[in-house]
Design a protein around this motif. Structure first.
Motif, PDB file in Angstrom:
ATOM      1  N   PHE A 100       0.826  -1.200   0.000  1.00 25.06           N
ATOM      2  CA  PHE A 100       0.000   0.000   0.000  1.00 25.06           C
ATOM      3  C   PHE A 100       0.868   1.262   0.000  1.00 25.06           C
ATOM      4  O   PHE A 100       0.566   2.234  -0.703  1.00 25.06           O
ATOM      5  N   ALA A 101       1.935   1.250   0.789  1.00 29.73           N
ATOM      6  CA  ALA A 101       2.843   2.405   0.819  1.00 29.73           C
ATOM      7  C   ALA A 101       3.469   2.626  -0.561  1.00 29.73           C
ATOM      8  O   ALA A 101       3.621   3.766  -1.014  1.00 29.73           O
ATOM      9  N   MET A 102       3.829   1.528  -1.240  1.00 28.71           N
ATOM     10  CA  MET A 102       4.387   1.640  -2.576  1.00 28.71           C
ATOM     11  C   MET A 102       3.336   2.136  -3.570  1.00 28.71           C
ATOM     12  O   MET A 102       3.669   2.814  -4.546  1.00 28.71           O
ATOM     13  N   SER A 103       2.077   1.827  -3.313  1.00 21.56           N
ATOM     14  CA  SER A 103       0.998   2.312  -4.180  1.00 21.56           C
ATOM     15  C   SER A 103       0.906   3.833  -4.118  1.00 21.56           C
ATOM     16  O   SER A 103       0.785   4.508  -5.155  1.00 21.56           O
ATOM     17  N   GLU A 104       0.955   4.366  -2.899  1.00 22.03           N
ATOM     18  CA  GLU A 104       0.943   5.823  -2.752  1.00 22.03           C
ATOM     19  C   GLU A 104       2.143   6.450  -3.441  1.00 22.03           C
ATOM     20  O   GLU A 104       2.030   7.488  -4.105  1.00 22.03           O
ATOM     21  N   LEU A 105       3.283   5.811  -3.297  1.00 23.53           N
ATOM     22  CA  LEU A 105       4.504   6.337  -3.898  1.00 23.53           C
ATOM     23  C   LEU A 105       4.405   6.360  -5.421  1.00 23.53           C
ATOM     24  O   LEU A 105       4.810   7.329  -6.073  1.00 23.53           O
ATOM     25  N   GLU A 106       3.854   5.297  -6.001  1.00 26.51           N
ATOM     26  CA  GLU A 106       3.712   5.240  -7.458  1.00 26.51           C
ATOM     27  C   GLU A 106       2.715   6.281  -7.954  1.00 26.51           C
ATOM     28  O   GLU A 106       2.913   6.870  -9.019  1.00 26.51           O
ATOM     29  N   ALA A 107       1.646   6.502  -7.203  1.00 25.06           N
ATOM     30  CA  ALA A 107       0.686   7.543  -7.578  1.00 25.06           C
ATOM     31  C   ALA A 107       1.363   8.907  -7.596  1.00 25.06           C
ATOM     32  O   ALA A 107       1.117   9.738  -8.481  1.00 25.06           O
ATOM     33  N   ARG A 108       2.240   9.150  -6.638  1.00 34.32           N
ATOM     34  CA  ARG A 108       2.963  10.429  -6.584  1.00 34.32           C
ATOM     35  C   ARG A 108       3.958  10.542  -7.723  1.00 34.32           C
ATOM     36  O   ARG A 108       4.150  11.624  -8.293  1.00 34.32           O
ATOM     37  N   LYS A 109       4.599   9.429  -8.093  1.00 38.41           N
ATOM     38  CA  LYS A 109       5.551   9.462  -9.205  1.00 38.41           C
ATOM     39  C   LYS A 109       4.852   9.806 -10.516  1.00 38.41           C
ATOM     40  O   LYS A 109       5.399  10.514 -11.362  1.00 38.41           O
TER      41      LYS A 109
END
Length: 239
Positions: A100-109
């Motif tokens: 989930f944390a990586m999901s937020e990070l990818e959305a920001r990227k």
């Protein structure tokens, strides 16, 4: 026209012009104001130019702020009652939380304003060691393919837009998380909510971008049932 005559300074010792530090820094001054300039091609080198203040370099230095993922310990829920009775709510696995944390990070990227079901898929694949990601890769669904399809489906964000630190979940993504928890509660198993539950939650949202992207790559109800049978086995561990 007025003529200008260049006069030669007198040779009298008392009148000999001497340079000052204002124009020609001394060797000590050079040592005091030496700067180390690094380059990935040239390595490290020391410049012996007299720079009176490091502020002179600031206009030429671009400061890149790395995007960081914040550590969280649980995933958001739309049901406040679950928070009040936390002892009855199954815990998310560490791999699911990291996904989930990586999901937020990818959305920001990608500079998206929200974290959608499509980002949840990317987070699962980026974590990489969970059972759901292995299942997806075994069926030819990789991170690069998913990211390319996301851009085709949702388009590119404005290059001048910056996502918030925690892009809020879309309604589809929130329902996917809640579906995963509810499915775990229905099973009666005391284990954790895993990334496989999360993936099946994404698939349960038929109108979501994540569902559409999975379908494009051949994920179907048959594969969903296969996954569901795996996680329903007693003692299933997301490894």
């Amino acid at each position: 026209m007025t003529s200008h005559t260049l006069s030669t300074p007198s040779t009298t010792p008392s009148r000999i012009w001497k340079p000052t530090n204002q124009f020609f820094p001394t060797q000590n001054t050079l040592k005091t104001h030496s700067y180390t300039l690094q380059s990935p091609w040239l390595g490290s080198s020391t410049s012996r130019l007299s720079l009176h203040s490091s502020d002179n370099l600031r206009p030429f230095i671009q400061k890149h702020r790395p995007i960081k993922a914040t550590v969280i310990f649980s995933l958001p829920t739309s049901n406040p009652e679950r928070v009040a009775s936390a002892e009855k709510v199954p815990k998310w696995s560490a791999k699911a939380i990291k996904s989930f944390a990586m999901s937020e990070l990818e959305a920001r990227k990608l500079k998206y304003p929200t974290t959608g079901t499509e980002a949840l898929i990317m987070g699962i694949l980026i974590e990489g060691t969970n059972f759901a990601s292995k299942f997806l890769r075994a069926n030819g669904i990789t991170l690069l393919k998913v990211r390319e399809e996301i851009v085709k489906l949702l388009g590119k964000a404005d290059m001048y837009f910056f996502s918030p630190e925690h892009p809020p979940l879309t309604e589809d993504a929130q329902r996917a998380l809640d579906w995963a928890v509810d499915e775990k509660l229905k099973s009666g198993d005391a284990g954790e909510v895993t990334t496989t539950h999360l993936l099946l939650g994404v698939w349960s949202q038929e109108e979501s971008p994540g569902h559409k992207i999975l379908a494009i790559f051949g994920f179907n109800d048959g594969k969903a049932k296969e996954l569901k049978s795996v996680i329903s086995e007693p003692g299933f561990v997301d490894d």
